[in-house]
Design a protein around this motif. Structure first.
Motif, short mmCIF file in Angstrom:
data_model
loop_
_atom_site.label_atom_id
_atom_site.label_comp_id
_atom_site.label_asym_id
_atom_site.label_seq_id
_atom_site.Cartn_x
_atom_site.Cartn_y
_atom_site.Cartn_z
N SER A 183 62.04 63.07 52.18
CA SER A 183 60.65 63.18 52.60
C SER A 183 59.82 61.97 52.19
N GLU A 184 60.19 61.35 51.06
CA GLU A 184 59.42 60.22 50.57
C GLU A 184 59.85 58.90 51.21
N PHE A 185 61.15 58.77 51.49
CA PHE A 185 61.68 57.48 51.93
C PHE A 185 62.38 57.59 53.29
N TRP A 186 61.88 58.46 54.17
CA TRP A 186 62.51 58.64 55.48
C TRP A 186 62.51 57.36 56.30
N TYR A 187 61.49 56.53 56.08
CA TYR A 187 61.37 55.31 56.88
C TYR A 187 62.48 54.31 56.56
N LEU A 188 63.19 54.52 55.44
CA LEU A 188 64.28 53.61 55.10
C LEU A 188 65.51 53.84 55.97
N ILE A 189 65.62 55.04 56.56
CA ILE A 189 66.81 55.35 57.36
C ILE A 189 66.93 54.41 58.56
N PRO A 190 65.90 54.30 59.42
CA PRO A 190 66.04 53.34 60.53
C PRO A 190 66.19 51.91 60.05
N LEU A 191 65.54 51.58 58.92
CA LEU A 191 65.67 50.22 58.40
C LEU A 191 67.10 49.92 57.98
N LEU A 192 67.73 50.86 57.29
CA LEU A 192 69.11 50.67 56.86
C LEU A 192 70.07 50.65 58.04
N ILE A 193 69.78 51.46 59.06
CA ILE A 193 70.62 51.44 60.26
C ILE A 193 70.53 50.08 60.95
#
Length: 335
Positions: free
Chosen positions: A13-23
Motif C-alpha cells: 500500500s505504501e510503495f505500490w508505485y515501485l512495482i511498475p518502476l521495477l518492471i
C-alpha cells in the motif's frame, strides 16, 4: 513470529508505485529492449542525417525465405546509390572478430561471449532481398552498425561501423547504380513482398530462428519465457525484501518501546510497595529519589524518541511527548 502477510500488505500500500518502476527496470535489461533501442537510434539518425528525397528508409522488414522460414532485416535504405541492408547490434565492451570468422567475441571485463558474425548474418538478409528485387551484387550493400559503449579491438572492414559511422559509409557511395524508376520499383516490391509487421510475425520469426539453432546443435526447440519471468520476479523479490526489512524494523521499535516501558514501570512498583514514611521525611525522600526517577524518565524519553524516528503513529508520538514533558518537569523539580 513475523506476520509476513500483513507486513506485505503495508509495504504494497505504501510503495505500490515501485512495482511498475521495477518492471520497467527489468524490461530495460532484456535483449529485446536493447535491440529495439539500437534500431530506434539508427532510424532516428538516418532520418536526421540522410536526405529523405534520396534515401528511402524502410525498417523492420520480414521476408519469407526459400526454406519456408523468414528473415528479418532491421533497416533497408533504397537510393540511387544502391540498396543498403543495415544490421544493428546494441552491444558494449570490446569486440573481436574478422570477416571470415564464424563467431565474433564480446569481452566485458573478464567475461567472454560468442555471437554470430554479423556480416554472415546480414549476408542472408542481403541475398533474400536481392532475390526479391532482382538486382545485381554491385547494387546491394551490406552494412553493420554497432551502437552502445563498444570498442573494436581488431581491424574491421569499412562496412562494419560504430555509431554514426554507418552514415558516413553510406554517403561514401556516390556512384549512381539505380535509376529513379528502379528505386520506385524496389520500394514497391519491398512493400508487397514483406510480411505484415505485427507481433505474430515477430514471434513466428523467433520460433524459426530457434528451430534453426536447435537443428544445428541437435537440440529440440523449446519456447523460452525466462525473460518474462525475470521481469516479473524482480519486483516481487524486491517487495519481499522490503517487507522483511519493514517487519524487522517494526520488531526493533516494539522491542525498544517494551524495554523503555519496563524500565519506567519497575521502579514505580517498588516504590508503591514501600510503606509510607512520616510526612516530615517526604521532602527529603523526594529529593534523594528524584535523580533515579529523573534517570528513568530520561531513558523513557530517549527510547520513545528513537522509536518515533520514521514512525508517524499518533499514539507513539503522544507517548513520546508525555514522557519527554515528564522528564523536563522532573528536571525542574531537582534544579
Amino acid at each position: 513470529m513475523m506476520d509476513f502477510g500483513s507486513t506485505f500488505q503495508v509495504v504494497l500500500s505504501e510503495f505500490w508505485y515501485l512495482i511498475p518502476l521495477l518492471i520497467i527496470l527489468g524490461l530495460i535489461r532484456t535483449p529485446w529492449f536493447k535491440g529495439k533501442t539500437g534500431e530506434f537510434l539508427v532510424n532516428a539518425s538516418a532520418r536526421l542525417l540522410l536526405d529523405k528525397s534520396r534515401y528511402h528508409l524502410v525498417k523492420n522488414v520480414t521476408l519469407p525465405t526459400t526454406d519456408d522460414g523468414t528473415t528479418q532485416i532491421d533497416h533497408v535504405l533504397v537510393s540511387e546509390f544502391g540498396v543498403f541492408v543495415v544490421e544493428t547490434k546494441n552491444m558494449k565492451g570490446w569486440i573481436f572478430g574478422n570477416p571470415h570468422q564464424r563467431f565474433w567475441t564480446q569481452k566485458i571485463y573478464r567475461s567472454n561471449y560468442k555471437f554470430q558474425n554479423p556480416l554472415h548474418q546480414n549476408y542472408k538478409h542481403v541475398k533474400t532481398l536481392q532475390a526479391l528485387l532482382g538486382f545485381d551484387d554491385h547494387q546491394m550493400h551490406s552494412v553493420v552498425v554497432f551502437v552502445g559503449d563498444s570498442t573494436f579491438k581488431t581491424p574491421m572492414p569499412d562496412q562494419v561501423t560504430r555509431g554514426l559511422g554507418y552514415v558516413s559509409y553510406i554517403k561514401s557511395k556516390q556512384e549512381a547504380v539505380l535509376s529513379p524508376d528502379q528505386v520506385k520499383e524496389a520500394l514497391e516490391k519491398v512493400a508487397s513482398g514483406r510480411l505484415k509487421e505485427s507481433f505474430a510475425t515477430d514471434r513466428a520469426h523467433v520460433r524459426h530462428v530457434r528451430g534453426l539453432v536447435s537443428e544445428r546443435h541437435g537440440v529440440a526447440p523449446r519456447e523460452s519465457r525466462s525473460g518474462l519471468l525475470k521481469i516479473l520476479i524482480f519486483p516481487v523479490l524486491m517487495l519481499g525484501v522490503g517487507a522483511i526489512g519493514v517487519n524487522a524494523y517494526s520488531n526493533f521499535v516494539s522491542g525498544a518501546m517494551a524495554i523503555g516501558t519496563k524500565r519506567v514501570s519497575e521502579p514505580r512498583v517498588e516504590q508503591a510497595a514501600r510503606p509510607a514514611e512520616p510526612s516530615s521525611n517526604s521532602v527529603v525522600q523526594r529529593v534523594h529519589q528524584s535523580p533515579s526517577e529523573l534517570f528513568l524518565a530520561r531513558q523513557e524519553c530517549n527510547s520513545l524518541i528513537a522509536a518515533a524516528i520514521g514512525n508517524q503513529d499518533p499514539r507513539l508520538l503522544r507517548d513520546r511527548d508525555k514522557a519527554c514533558a515528564r522528564y523536563k518537569a522532573l528536571q525542574g523539580e531537582i534544579h
